[in-house]
Design a protein around this motif. Structure first.
Motif, PDB file in Angstrom:
ATOM      1  N   LEU A   1      -4.478   7.349   3.453  1.00  8.85           N
ATOM      2  CA  LEU A   1      -3.998   7.029   2.051  1.00  8.85           C
ATOM      3  C   LEU A   1      -2.561   6.974   1.822  1.00  8.85           C
ATOM      4  O   LEU A   1      -1.909   7.791   2.582  1.00  8.85           O
ATOM      5  N   VAL A   2      -2.001   6.119   1.333  1.00 15.43           N
ATOM      6  CA  VAL A   2      -0.580   6.382   0.867  1.00 15.43           C
ATOM      7  C   VAL A   2      -0.240   6.286  -0.679  1.00 15.43           C
ATOM      8  O   VAL A   2      -0.602   5.332  -1.169  1.00 15.43           O
ATOM      9  N   VAL A   3       0.090   7.403  -1.211  1.00  7.77           N
ATOM     10  CA  VAL A   3      -0.042   7.487  -2.585  1.00  7.77           C
ATOM     11  C   VAL A   3       1.384   7.518  -3.289  1.00  7.77           C
ATOM     12  O   VAL A   3       2.186   8.255  -2.609  1.00  7.77           O
ATOM     13  N   ASN A   4       1.532   6.630  -4.146  1.00  4.25           N
ATOM     14  CA  ASN A   4       2.943   6.586  -4.629  1.00  4.25           C
ATOM     15  C   ASN A   4       2.652   6.910  -6.208  1.00  4.25           C
ATOM     16  O   ASN A   4       2.316   6.254  -7.099  1.00  4.25           O
ATOM     17  N   VAL A   5       3.702   7.882  -6.868  1.00  2.79           N
ATOM     18  CA  VAL A   5       3.607   8.227  -8.111  1.00  2.79           C
ATOM     19  C   VAL A   5       5.219   7.897  -8.619  1.00  2.79           C
ATOM     20  O   VAL A   5       6.133   8.244  -8.026  1.00  2.79           O
ATOM     21  N   SER A   6       5.119   6.821  -9.612  1.00  2.00           N
ATOM     22  CA  SER A   6       6.571   6.455 -10.183  1.00  2.00           C
ATOM     23  C   SER A   6       6.674   6.371 -11.691  1.00  2.00           C
ATOM     24  O   SER A   6       5.603   6.702 -12.467  1.00  2.00           O
ATOM     25  N   LYS A   7       8.005   6.686 -12.184  1.00  2.00           N
ATOM     26  CA  LYS A   7       8.098   6.506 -13.641  1.00  2.00           C
ATOM     27  C   LYS A   7       9.004   5.408 -13.708  1.00  2.00           C
ATOM     28  O   LYS A   7       9.731   5.259 -12.828  1.00  2.00           O
ATOM     29  N   LYS A   8       8.995   4.795 -14.847  1.00  2.00           N
ATOM     30  CA  LYS A   8       9.989   3.666 -15.337  1.00  2.00           C
ATOM     31  C   LYS A   8      11.397   3.888 -14.965  1.00  2.00           C
ATOM     32  O   LYS A   8      11.954   4.805 -15.489  1.00  2.00           O
ATOM     33  N   GLY A   9      12.176   2.936 -13.986  1.00  2.00           N
ATOM     34  CA  GLY A   9      13.253   3.235 -13.589  1.00  2.00           C
ATOM     35  C   GLY A   9      13.699   4.199 -12.959  1.00  2.00           C
ATOM     36  O   GLY A   9      15.130   4.580 -12.813  1.00  2.00           O
ATOM     37  N   GLY A  10      12.767   5.356 -12.470  1.00  2.00           N
ATOM     38  CA  GLY A  10      13.288   6.456 -11.785  1.00  2.00           C
ATOM     39  C   GLY A  10      12.771   6.263 -10.525  1.00  2.00           C
ATOM     40  O   GLY A  10      12.139   5.647  -9.889  1.00  2.00           O
ATOM     41  N   PRO A  11      12.922   7.393  -9.804  1.00  2.00           N
ATOM     42  CA  PRO A  11      12.559   7.659  -8.359  1.00  2.00           C
ATOM     43  C   PRO A  11      11.021   7.777  -8.410  1.00  2.00           C
ATOM     44  O   PRO A  11      10.317   8.001  -9.133  1.00  2.00           O
ATOM     45  N   SER A  12      10.412   7.923  -7.124  1.00  2.00           N
ATOM     46  CA  SER A  12       8.861   7.895  -6.801  1.00  2.00           C
ATOM     47  C   SER A  12       8.863   8.962  -6.049  1.00  2.00           C
ATOM     48  O   SER A  12       9.612   9.036  -4.957  1.00  2.00           O
ATOM     49  N   LEU A  13       7.422   9.433  -5.944  1.00  2.00           N
ATOM     50  CA  LEU A  13       7.199  10.403  -4.905  1.00  2.00           C
ATOM     51  C   LEU A  13       6.087   9.477  -4.180  1.00  2.00           C
ATOM     52  O   LEU A  13       5.179   8.836  -4.463  1.00  2.00           O
ATOM     53  N   GLU A  14       6.225   9.644  -2.816  1.00  2.00           N
ATOM     54  CA  GLU A  14       5.198   9.017  -1.802  1.00  2.00           C
ATOM     55  C   GLU A  14       4.692  10.128  -1.011  1.00  2.00           C
ATOM     56  O   GLU A  14       5.236  10.707  -0.128  1.00  2.00           O
ATOM     57  N   PHE A  15       3.266  10.096  -1.082  1.00  2.00           N
ATOM     58  CA  PHE A  15       2.468  11.070  -0.099  1.00  2.00           C
ATOM     59  C   PHE A  15       1.633  10.277   0.808  1.00  2.00           C
ATOM     60  O   PHE A  15       1.085   9.212   0.520  1.00  2.00           O
ATOM     61  N   SER A  16       1.929  10.727   2.047  1.00  2.00           N
ATOM     62  CA  SER A  16       0.966  10.342   3.089  1.00  2.00           C
ATOM     63  C   SER A  16      -0.069  11.355   3.220  1.00  2.00           C
ATOM     64  O   SER A  16      -0.111  12.227   3.594  1.00  2.00           O
ATOM     65  N   CYS A  17      -1.465  10.563   3.022  1.00  2.00           N
ATOM     66  CA  CYS A  17      -2.447  11.633   2.980  1.00  2.00           C
ATOM     67  C   CYS A  17      -3.574  11.332   3.746  1.00  2.00           C
ATOM     68  O   CYS A  17      -3.762   9.877   4.357  1.00  2.00           O
ATOM     69  N   THR A  18      -4.478  12.068   4.300  1.00  2.00           N
ATOM     70  CA  THR A  18      -5.729  11.788   5.151  1.00  2.00           C
ATOM     71  C   THR A  18      -6.826  12.515   4.203  1.00  2.00           C
ATOM     72  O   THR A  18      -6.946  13.658   4.107  1.00  2.00           O
ATOM     73  N   ALA A  19      -7.911  11.658   3.980  1.00  2.00           N
ATOM     74  CA  ALA A  19      -8.932  11.932   3.075  1.00  2.00           C
ATOM     75  C   ALA A  19     -10.237  11.962   4.055  1.00  2.00           C
ATOM     76  O   ALA A  19     -10.708  11.149   4.631  1.00  2.00           O
TER      77      ALA A  19
ATOM     78  N   ASP B   1      -0.108   9.106 -18.076  1.00  2.00           N
ATOM     79  CA  ASP B   1       0.608   9.826 -18.948  1.00  2.00           C
ATOM     80  C   ASP B   1       2.324   9.408 -18.700  1.00  2.00           C
ATOM     81  O   ASP B   1       3.142  10.124 -18.353  1.00  2.00           O
ATOM     82  N   GLY B   2       2.417   8.006 -18.545  1.00  2.00           N
ATOM     83  CA  GLY B   2       3.818   7.433 -18.413  1.00  2.00           C
ATOM     84  C   GLY B   2       3.960   7.080 -17.072  1.00  2.00           C
ATOM     85  O   GLY B   2       5.134   6.482 -16.804  1.00  2.00           O
ATOM     86  N   GLU B   3       3.161   7.500 -16.087  1.00  2.00           N
ATOM     87  CA  GLU B   3       3.376   7.379 -14.723  1.00  2.00           C
ATOM     88  C   GLU B   3       2.320   6.074 -14.121  1.00  2.00           C
ATOM     89  O   GLU B   3       1.528   5.858 -14.630  1.00  2.00           O
ATOM     90  N   LEU B   4       2.971   5.408 -13.154  1.00  2.00           N
ATOM     91  CA  LEU B   4       2.364   4.489 -12.659  1.00  2.00           C
ATOM     92  C   LEU B   4       1.840   5.075 -11.199  1.00  2.00           C
ATOM     93  O   LEU B   4       2.759   5.435 -10.317  1.00  2.00           O
ATOM     94  N   ILE B   5       0.628   4.908 -10.904  1.00  2.00           N
ATOM     95  CA  ILE B   5       0.090   5.626  -9.659  1.00  2.00           C
ATOM     96  C   ILE B   5      -0.667   4.484  -9.023  1.00  2.00           C
ATOM     97  O   ILE B   5      -1.359   3.801  -9.417  1.00  2.00           O
ATOM     98  N   LYS B   6      -0.038   4.376  -7.783  1.00  2.00           N
ATOM     99  CA  LYS B   6      -0.467   3.214  -6.792  1.00  2.00           C
ATOM    100  C   LYS B   6      -1.142   3.878  -5.603  1.00  2.00           C
ATOM    101  O   LYS B   6      -0.185   4.647  -5.035  1.00  2.00           O
ATOM    102  N   VAL B   7      -2.084   3.660  -5.056  1.00  2.00           N
ATOM    103  CA  VAL B   7      -2.347   4.024  -3.748  1.00  2.00           C
ATOM    104  C   VAL B   7      -2.960   2.813  -2.812  1.00  2.00           C
ATOM    105  O   VAL B   7      -3.894   2.058  -3.046  1.00  2.00           O
ATOM    106  N   ASN B   8      -2.417   2.758  -1.532  1.00  2.00           N
ATOM    107  CA  ASN B   8      -2.827   1.975  -0.345  1.00  2.00           C
ATOM    108  C   ASN B   8      -3.907   2.853   0.225  1.00  2.00           C
ATOM    109  O   ASN B   8      -3.505   3.618   1.048  1.00  2.00           O
TER     110      ASN B   8
END
Length: 256
Positions: free
Chosen positions: A157-175, A119-126
């Motif tokens: 996990l490190v989850v980064n949710v970003s939108k074009k040209g805007g700030p991003s949210l970064e979650f540090s998670c443990t699965a 939905d217009g977001e780029l989700i990247k997970v390390n």
């Protein structure tokens, strides 16, 4: 008496000559030995007198090195065979059809990267290597009042949710198996020179409803137990593949 006197004079006159001849003879022998020694030394210089020993030492060292390398190679080859035959290092099953991410797996790296658009977001997970727990060393006292959860195998996990040209949210998670925890949450601003990160408070200090809302936020974007459980198995297999690759590179180095 005259004859005796003559003999004495003759003997006295010959004695110095005999002495001189003896000295000449000794000098001659001395010259011979000097010449011989010089000739031998010219044919075999002083530095070469030690060469056979040096050569012997060098050959012995090379022999020891070769034997050591061959022994090491046999151990490495045995370990490779053992690892390849181990069920623990079997290839992971095919990616489930419902798995929402594209997997980028580079041999030699200890992480993999997941990407998807939503939905217009780029989700990247390390995704990092799993922290495996075998169950050994756990407390056996059923009356222990410690309220902390027992240690379980998990995948960071490190989850980064970003939108074009805007700030991003970064979650540090443990699965964990069938469970995901959020350890921290920050806001990153890509428009700043150093991509300034705004670190929030400890996630567990947030209102409980806000915590639940963020868990739902990640779940909708694909960070859910069905995804992370597959990742857990995938990373265990990757750990085995990386170990075998490391062993093969060691073997190649020793052989060269």
């Amino acid at each position: 008496m005259a004859f005796t006197s003559i003999l004495r004079k003759t003997a006295n006159s010959l004695a110095p000559l005999a002495i001189r001849l003896t000295r000449v003879q000794r000098s001659y022998h001395s010259c011979i030995f000097t010449a011989l020694n010089h000739g031998l030394q010219s044919q075999h210089p002083t530095v070469n007198r030690f060469y056979p020993n040096t050569l012997h030492f060098s050959t012995a060292v090379d022999s020891q090195k070769s034997a050591s390398d061959e022994s090491l190679l046999r151990v490495i080859e045995s370990e490779i065979q053992c690892a390849e035959e181990s069920d623990e290092y079997d290839q992971a099953e095919g990616t489930p059809s419902e798995f929402p991410f594209k997997i980028e797996d580079t041999p030699g790296l200890q992480t993999i990267t997941l990407t998807r658009e939503y939905d217009g977001e780029l989700i990247k997970v390390n995704v990092h290597m799993p922290d495996l727990v075998t169950g050994e060393g756990e407390a056996d006292d059923d009356n222990d009042d410690d309220t902390e959860k027992p240690s379980k195998s998990n995948v960071p996990l490190v989850v980064n949710v970003s939108k074009k040209g805007g700030p991003s949210l970064e979650f540090s998670c443990t699965a964990y198996p069938d469970e995901i925890t959020i350890d921290s949450l920050s806001v990153r601003n890509p428009n700043s020179e150093d991509e300034l990160a705004y670190e929030g408070p400890d996630f567990y200090d947030l209102d409980e409803n806000l915590q639940k809302a963020f868990h739902k936020y990640l779940e909708i974007r694909g960070i859910k137990p069905s995804t992370t459980n597959y990742l857990h198995e995938y990373m265990i297999n990757k750990d085995g593949r990386e170990y075998i690759l490391w062993l093969k590179n060691l073997k190649k180095f020793i052989e060269e």
